[in-house]
Design an enzyme around this catalytic site. Sequence first.
Site, short mmCIF file in Angstrom:
data_model
loop_
_atom_site.label_atom_id
_atom_site.label_comp_id
_atom_site.label_asym_id
_atom_site.label_seq_id
_atom_site.Cartn_x
_atom_site.Cartn_y
_atom_site.Cartn_z
CD GLU A 72 19.85 7.76 13.54
OE1 GLU A 72 20.26 7.98 12.37
OE2 GLU A 72 18.78 7.18 13.78
CB CYS B 112 23.73 13.80 9.84
SG CYS B 112 22.09 13.95 10.58
#
Length: 516
Positions: free
Chosen positions: A269, A303
């Site tokens: 990720e 993010c």
Amino acid sequence: MSKKVKDFGIEKSLKNLGIKDDNKGTSVGGKYFASGKTIESYSPVDGRLIGKVKTSSESDYEKVIQSAQKAFQEFRLIPAPKRGEVVRQLGLKLREYKDDLGKLVSYEMGKSLQEGLGEVQEMIDICDFAVGLSRQLHGFTMHSERPGHRMYEQYHPLGIVGIITAFNFPVAVWAWNTALSWICGNVTIWKPSEKTPFCAIACQNIMAEVLKENNLSEGISSVMVAEHEIGQKLVEDKRVSLISFTGSTRVGRMVSTTVAGRFGKSILELGGNNAIIISQDADINMSIIGAVFGAVGTAGQRCTSTRRLIIHESVYDEVKNRLVKAYGQLKIGNPLDETNHVGPLIDVHAVNQYEESIKKCKKEGGKFIVEGGVLSGKDYESGCYVKPCIAEVKNSYEIVQHETFAPILYLIKYKTLDEAIAIQNDVPQGLSSAIMTQNLREAELFLSHAGSDCGIANVNIGTSGAEIGGAFGGEKETGGGRESGSDAWKYYMRRQTNTINYTTSLPLAQGIKFDI
């Protein structure tokens, strides 16, 4: 600790979570030990020292691995619904400690108290999801071409799952991985960010209560507060079946190469460079709310933070003017004070990156319509508070192609939807994306094969924030991994195909004859 912060009960929360003045950063269940060097954790809220932690050494690492190996031999044999019961109890404990843990997340990381509490709620939600899932770890059956044979697929535990997390979500990402790992029968070793060690220690203390109350092996859950060398050992270790890594694309590329080189499994990720397309048919009110929260929430350190707004030329000036007005109303300050919208960046290094990005943007031709800058004064004594800013840019600027973990928002104008989608996709990252439109055709095109190339694509909501029911992750330099909901549990298991012959003969596949 300043009186202003004491008023929010931080000291009491630290005590309730088992945080001490002198802490050891290696834990197998509830047993703490460490023989590495000492690091310090300072709050970006007020610059005060939260505490010291003695980090994990290489010898500590080996003890953790051996404890995990032993625990896995026992834990994998417990029926999945019983493992789900362990996760259910963790969810109950998190409800009990939610206020304290949420305050710690806010104070050690710097996100708003509401976001800190929301992050703990994500942990609770994934526990609830995993409990139900523990009774649904299904395989498949299929028909054999050979008479008297049965074929099916099933899933088995992997073993040790290594979890390496980033500072911006210091507790939720651990829970995403851990809840699924445990119901799948794996054991976990957590290497948290050195920037938020006490969040990790607090979570481990909570989980240790669950293990003790159920008389389970402490090696099921381990944590190692350590510098990158220990993380590297975890990545290289063949005894660790899966590495779940959350962090930068640069480091993720090295993790991916190393794990693949030993034929391990990885969930990556990595970076995001997320955009919202604001159509001429958008609800402008909704668009402004989504854009502002996406850009300034967690001070731009998600993010999934909104980095780019791609705005139709017919509504460009209206959106720009309303954004300027909205940014003028933002309150920046102590994130534990719920009247503030924006807290600090994680540390001075992040502040330096923010300032460098602004310089690069201006050098490339970016025009700032809301100026940035570092705030100073008694309310900003940590040196980590900055102004959210907005610049008009071209998507081709080098700085726009990179992810800056800070509240810098880029505005880009477009004429046609095809052009907007091309701009949206024309970055190396592919995590989250959104379109604001009331036009059904535009929405469907954006979600089609010819639309967004991201792992997450939304209509009439922003890029930031994700429910645990859906698989979370992205494409391209975001890494391709998936965590949390849907069928992400399959990443944490090994797949096996089985064939059973219940006849007295041995026919071969494809009609092959082999007589002896």
